[in-house]
Design an enzyme around this catalytic site. Structure first.
Site, PDB file in Angstrom:
ATOM      1  N   THR A  36      -0.145  -7.639  -0.595  1.00  0.00           N
ATOM      2  CA  THR A  36      -1.298  -8.478  -0.249  1.00  0.00           C
ATOM      3  C   THR A  36      -2.448  -8.041  -1.159  1.00  0.00           C
ATOM      4  OG1 THR A  36      -2.209  -6.896   1.324  1.00  0.00           O
ATOM      5  CG2 THR A  36      -0.556  -8.459   2.175  1.00  0.00           C
ATOM      6  N   THR A 120      -3.893   3.714  15.015  1.00  0.00           N
ATOM      7  CA  THR A 120      -5.287   4.093  14.768  1.00  0.00           C
ATOM      8  C   THR A 120      -5.996   4.490  16.064  1.00  0.00           C
ATOM      9  OG1 THR A 120      -7.440   3.122  14.200  1.00  0.00           O
ATOM     10  CG2 THR A 120      -5.741   1.594  14.863  1.00  0.00           C
ATOM     11  N   ASP A 121      -7.016   5.327  15.922  1.00  0.00           N
ATOM     12  CA  ASP A 121      -7.839   5.694  17.087  1.00  0.00           C
ATOM     13  C   ASP A 121      -8.646   4.490  17.599  1.00  0.00           C
ATOM     14  OD1 ASP A 121      -9.657   5.457  14.986  1.00  0.00           O
ATOM     15  OD2 ASP A 121     -10.720   7.329  15.421  1.00  0.00           O
ATOM     16  N   GLU A 122      -8.713   3.409  16.802  1.00  0.00           N
ATOM     17  CA  GLU A 122      -9.537   2.269  17.208  1.00  0.00           C
ATOM     18  C   GLU A 122      -8.961   1.539  18.420  1.00  0.00           C
ATOM     19  OE1 GLU A 122     -11.221   0.002  13.968  1.00  0.00           O
ATOM     20  OE2 GLU A 122     -11.010   1.696  12.603  1.00  0.00           O
ATOM     21  N   TYR A 144      -8.714  -6.562  14.814  1.00  0.00           N
ATOM     22  CA  TYR A 144      -7.840  -5.570  14.165  1.00  0.00           C
ATOM     23  C   TYR A 144      -7.321  -4.576  15.201  1.00  0.00           C
ATOM     24  CZ  TYR A 144      -6.793  -1.071  11.918  1.00  0.00           C
ATOM     25  OH  TYR A 144      -6.207   0.126  11.564  1.00  0.00           O
ATOM     26  N   SER A 147      -4.859  -5.994  17.600  1.00  0.00           N
ATOM     27  CA  SER A 147      -3.517  -6.208  17.030  1.00  0.00           C
ATOM     28  C   SER A 147      -2.764  -4.883  16.939  1.00  0.00           C
ATOM     29  CB  SER A 147      -3.599  -6.900  15.665  1.00  0.00           C
ATOM     30  OG  SER A 147      -4.155  -6.030  14.691  1.00  0.00           O
ATOM     31  N   LYS A 148      -3.465  -3.794  16.628  1.00  0.00           N
ATOM     32  CA  LYS A 148      -2.796  -2.481  16.566  1.00  0.00           C
ATOM     33  C   LYS A 148      -2.413  -2.031  17.994  1.00  0.00           C
ATOM     34  CE  LYS A 148      -2.237  -0.221  13.328  1.00  0.00           C
ATOM     35  NZ  LYS A 148      -1.187  -0.205  12.264  1.00  0.00           N
ATOM     36  N   ASN A 243     -22.950   7.080  10.336  1.00  0.00           N
ATOM     37  CA  ASN A 243     -22.769   6.474   9.005  1.00  0.00           C
ATOM     38  C   ASN A 243     -23.910   6.800   8.045  1.00  0.00           C
ATOM     39  OD1 ASN A 243     -20.384   5.290   9.822  1.00  0.00           O
ATOM     40  ND2 ASN A 243     -21.367   3.362  10.428  1.00  0.00           N
TER      41      ASN A 243
HETATM   42  P1  NAD Z   1      -4.143  -0.756   3.314  1.00  0.00           P
HETATM   43  O1  NAD Z   1      -4.753  -2.061   3.706  1.00  0.00           O
HETATM   44  O2  NAD Z   1      -4.718   0.019   2.180  1.00  0.00           O
HETATM   45  O3  NAD Z   1      -2.591  -0.958   2.976  1.00  0.00           O
HETATM   46  C1  NAD Z   1      -1.755  -1.806   3.731  1.00  0.00           C
HETATM   47  C2  NAD Z   1      -0.515  -2.097   2.887  1.00  0.00           C
HETATM   48  O4  NAD Z   1       0.366  -2.927   3.680  1.00  0.00           O
HETATM   49  C3  NAD Z   1      -0.811  -2.875   1.596  1.00  0.00           C
HETATM   50  O5  NAD Z   1      -0.114  -2.314   0.528  1.00  0.00           O
HETATM   51  C4  NAD Z   1      -0.276  -4.286   1.900  1.00  0.00           C
HETATM   52  O6  NAD Z   1       0.181  -4.970   0.737  1.00  0.00           O
HETATM   53  C5  NAD Z   1       0.855  -3.973   2.864  1.00  0.00           C
HETATM   54  N1  NAD Z   1       1.195  -5.111   3.740  1.00  0.00           N
HETATM   55  C6  NAD Z   1       0.336  -5.901   4.441  1.00  0.00           C
HETATM   56  N2  NAD Z   1       1.020  -6.830   5.117  1.00  0.00           N
HETATM   57  C7  NAD Z   1       2.349  -6.610   4.866  1.00  0.00           C
HETATM   58  C8  NAD Z   1       3.547  -7.231   5.294  1.00  0.00           C
HETATM   59  N3  NAD Z   1       3.525  -8.279   6.144  1.00  0.00           N
HETATM   60  N4  NAD Z   1       4.733  -6.753   4.849  1.00  0.00           N
HETATM   61  C9  NAD Z   1       4.766  -5.701   3.975  1.00  0.00           C
HETATM   62  N5  NAD Z   1       3.660  -5.080   3.520  1.00  0.00           N
HETATM   63  C10 NAD Z   1       2.456  -5.531   3.970  1.00  0.00           C
HETATM   64  O7  NAD Z   1      -4.136   0.111   4.669  1.00  0.00           O
HETATM   65  P2  NAD Z   1      -4.244   1.693   4.857  1.00  0.00           P
HETATM   66  O8  NAD Z   1      -5.666   2.069   4.969  1.00  0.00           O
HETATM   67  O9  NAD Z   1      -3.365   2.346   3.889  1.00  0.00           O
HETATM   68  O10 NAD Z   1      -3.611   1.828   6.323  1.00  0.00           O
HETATM   69  C11 NAD Z   1      -2.214   2.057   6.494  1.00  0.00           C
HETATM   70  C12 NAD Z   1      -1.918   2.123   7.995  1.00  0.00           C
HETATM   71  O11 NAD Z   1      -2.673   3.190   8.577  1.00  0.00           O
HETATM   72  C13 NAD Z   1      -2.295   0.862   8.758  1.00  0.00           C
HETATM   73  O12 NAD Z   1      -1.302   0.614   9.712  1.00  0.00           O
HETATM   74  C14 NAD Z   1      -3.603   1.212   9.435  1.00  0.00           C
HETATM   75  O13 NAD Z   1      -3.741   0.511  10.642  1.00  0.00           O
HETATM   76  C15 NAD Z   1      -3.408   2.697   9.683  1.00  0.00           C
HETATM   77  N6  NAD Z   1      -4.656   3.507   9.739  1.00  0.00           N
HETATM   78  C16 NAD Z   1      -5.572   3.439   8.733  1.00  0.00           C
HETATM   79  C17 NAD Z   1      -6.709   4.238   8.794  1.00  0.00           C
HETATM   80  C18 NAD Z   1      -7.746   4.226   7.688  1.00  0.00           C
HETATM   81  O14 NAD Z   1      -8.792   4.859   7.824  1.00  0.00           O
HETATM   82  N7  NAD Z   1      -7.502   3.563   6.564  1.00  0.00           N
HETATM   83  C19 NAD Z   1      -6.922   5.093   9.890  1.00  0.00           C
HETATM   84  C20 NAD Z   1      -5.948   5.143  10.902  1.00  0.00           C
HETATM   85  C21 NAD Z   1      -4.821   4.342  10.821  1.00  0.00           C
HETATM   86  P1  TYD Z   2     -14.896   0.954   7.729  1.00  0.00           P
HETATM   87  O1  TYD Z   2     -14.678   1.767   6.501  1.00  0.00           O
HETATM   88  O2  TYD Z   2     -14.773  -0.536   7.637  1.00  0.00           O
HETATM   89  O3  TYD Z   2     -13.906   1.549   8.835  1.00  0.00           O
HETATM   90  P2  TYD Z   2     -13.798   1.209  10.444  1.00  0.00           P
HETATM   91  O4  TYD Z   2     -14.562  -0.002  10.752  1.00  0.00           O
HETATM   92  O5  TYD Z   2     -12.326   0.988  10.591  1.00  0.00           O
HETATM   93  O6  TYD Z   2     -14.314   2.423  11.133  1.00  0.00           O
HETATM   94  O7  TYD Z   2     -16.341   1.278   8.294  1.00  0.00           O
HETATM   95  C1  TYD Z   2     -16.722   2.589   8.663  1.00  0.00           C
HETATM   96  C2  TYD Z   2     -18.093   2.510   9.307  1.00  0.00           C
HETATM   97  O8  TYD Z   2     -19.050   2.085   8.304  1.00  0.00           O
HETATM   98  C3  TYD Z   2     -18.195   1.478  10.432  1.00  0.00           C
HETATM   99  O9  TYD Z   2     -19.063   1.988  11.441  1.00  0.00           O
HETATM  100  C4  TYD Z   2     -18.822   0.270   9.767  1.00  0.00           C
HETATM  101  C5  TYD Z   2     -19.718   0.883   8.712  1.00  0.00           C
HETATM  102  N1  TYD Z   2     -19.923   0.056   7.483  1.00  0.00           N
HETATM  103  C6  TYD Z   2     -21.195  -0.214   7.016  1.00  0.00           C
HETATM  104  O10 TYD Z   2     -22.210   0.222   7.594  1.00  0.00           O
HETATM  105  N2  TYD Z   2     -21.319  -0.961   5.878  1.00  0.00           N
HETATM  106  C7  TYD Z   2     -20.258  -1.466   5.197  1.00  0.00           C
HETATM  107  O11 TYD Z   2     -20.446  -2.175   4.186  1.00  0.00           O
HETATM  108  C8  TYD Z   2     -18.932  -1.167   5.684  1.00  0.00           C
HETATM  109  C9  TYD Z   2     -17.706  -1.682   4.982  1.00  0.00           C
HETATM  110  C10 TYD Z   2     -18.811  -0.391   6.833  1.00  0.00           C
END
Ligand code: NAD
Ligand code: TYD
Length: 342
Positions: A36, A120-122, A144, A147-148, A243
């Site tokens: 994606t 996720t913790d969310e 989001y 859905s998780k 933040n």
């Molecule tokens: P990301 O958006 O960087 O990567 C998601 C990947 O999934 C992408 O490579 C995308 O192409 C692929 N993808 C999306 N839809 C797909 C599908 N239908 N089939 C196959 N591949 C698909 O996300 P991330 O930040 O690397 O997060 C990875 C996981 O960790 C997620 O499940 C997210 O909920 C979880 N998570 C993320 C964070 C964070 O801070 N980023 C924290 C806690 C949990």
């Molecule tokens: P984000 O990185 O989107 O992670 P999450 O919403 O999953 O915690 O955002 C982290 C925090 O930063 C969240 O409180 C929203 C805030 N934020 C801003 O203030 N400005 C921005 O442009 C973005 C993307 C996030």
């Protein structure tokens, strides 16, 4: 061990693949990713020619494709992962995060293989005080997070009903190399480097707990190898920050790394904008269970992790310039155009 890593071209998945290939010389990894907007094969350039790695472009909702692959365990990183996008359009989140997880559960059920579901913790919603444990109620506030949470409940149901050997991890906010620049930390770094306004939602006092991505990868790996089937593990490093405090700290460090003398030049970029809808005030979890049961602990101090991250973005300009010159800018305009008065 043959691992099916889904979403391995994204931020955390690509860091996990790099980590696992070096930590486990006997593992073979199949990376299944739909590519994606968030999936980027450049995240894996350094390991793509490894004899222990292969990439398959495909969707986790594609049951037939999954039936044709050979593996012993599934690590599900694939997801739509950005809260702001889920506010603009929730449909892809329901499809990938819920229907996709269901397909993987059916696959794990049919094969009798292990599934580690990266959540996720969310899902717990906003922590007004204290820390969430694995038994806290699920009170998601964004599409989001909902859905998780839905996918987590499906995992639970497949464990209880079908005896699927699945585990769930619920981690706090990650940061580190290869994070797509729509998330807060890379957004701040890139806008600061480019001299662009830094949008702060609301009063900037929302609190997040930040963990270095490699620590999260080690936690997922510990759950894969030592976790108990059917269990949930909270993952965090206890590094909570509002933040605005995080942004000011980042700007000071970026100025240092860029050799700027007048640090105030960067703080002038801070721009308070209209708040995110349903913006959770605070996320905070207790990682005691994974620490106690699996001997995992976050190892990277925030100073160290954030300095490494800033340097990575400074040194890898080509990586992010290619992203922000493409499709991503359309999203940036929709999300920030009105907020920043353009
Ligand atoms: P990301 O958006 O960087 O990567 C998601 C990947 O999934 C992408 O490579 C995308 O192409 C692929 N993808 C999306 N839809 C797909 C599908 N239908 N089939 C196959 N591949 C698909 O996300 P991330 O930040 O690397 O997060 C990875 C996981 O960790 C997620 O499940 C997210 O909920 C979880 N998570 C993320 C964070 C964070 O801070 N980023 C924290 C806690 C949990
Ligand atoms: P984000 O990185 O989107 O992670 P999450 O919403 O999953 O915690 O955002 C982290 C925090 O930063 C969240 O409180 C929203 C805030 N934020 C801003 O203030 N400005 C921005 O442009 C973005 C993307 C996030």
């Amino acid at each position: 061990m043959r691992l099916l890593v889904t979403g391995g071209a994204g931020f955390i998945g690509s860091n996990y693949i790099r980590y696992a290939l070096s930590a486990h010389p006997d593992c073979y990894i199949i990376n299944l990713d739909r590519l994606t907007y968030a999936g980027n094969l450049e995240n894996l350039k350094d390991i793509e020619s490894s004899a222990r790695y292969e990439f398959i472009k495909g969707d986790i909702c594609d049951r037939k494709l999954l039936e044709d692959l050979e593996f012993d365990a599934i690590l599900n990183f694939a997801a739509e992962s950005h809260v702001d996008r889920s506010i603009l359009d929730a449909a892809p989140f329901l499809q990938t995060n819920i229907a996709g997880t269901h397909t993987l559960l059916e696959t794990a059920r049919q094969r009798g293989c292990i599934l580690v579901h990266v959540s996720t913790d969310e899902v717990y919603g906003s922590a007004e005080k204290g820390l969430f444990s694995e038994n806290s109620p699920l009170l998601p506030n964004s599409p989001y997070a909902a859905s998780k949470a839905s996918s987590d409940l499906l995992v639970r149901a497949y464990v209880e009903t079908h005896g699927v050997r699945a585990m769930i991890t619920r981690c706090t906010n990650n940061y580190g190399p290869y994070q797509f620049p729509e998330k807060l930390i890379p957004l701040v770094i890139l806008n600061a480097i480019s001299g662009k306004p830094i949008p702060v939602y609301g009063d900037g006092m929302n609190v997040r707990d930040w963990i270095y991505v490699e620590d999260h990868c080690r936690a997922v790996d510990a759950v894969l190898h030592r976790g108990r089937a059917g269990e949930i593990y909270n993952v965090g490093s206890g590094n909570e920050m509002p933040n605005i405090e995080l942004i000011r700290l980042l700007l000071g460090k970026i100025a240092d790394e860029l050799g700027m003398h007048e640090k105030d030049g960067l703080s002038g970029l801070i721009t308070f904008v209209k708040d995110r809808k349903g913006h959770d005030r605070r996320y905070a979890i207790d990682p005691a269970k994974i620490e106690r049961e699996l001997g995992w602990r976050a190892e990277t101090g925030f100073e160290d992790g954030i300095t490494r991250t800033i340097r990575w973005y400074i040194d890898n300009r080509r990586w992010w310039e290619r992203i922000i010159s493409g499709e991503y800018m359309k999203y940036y305009d929709v999300q920030y155009g009105e907020r920043l008065g353009r």
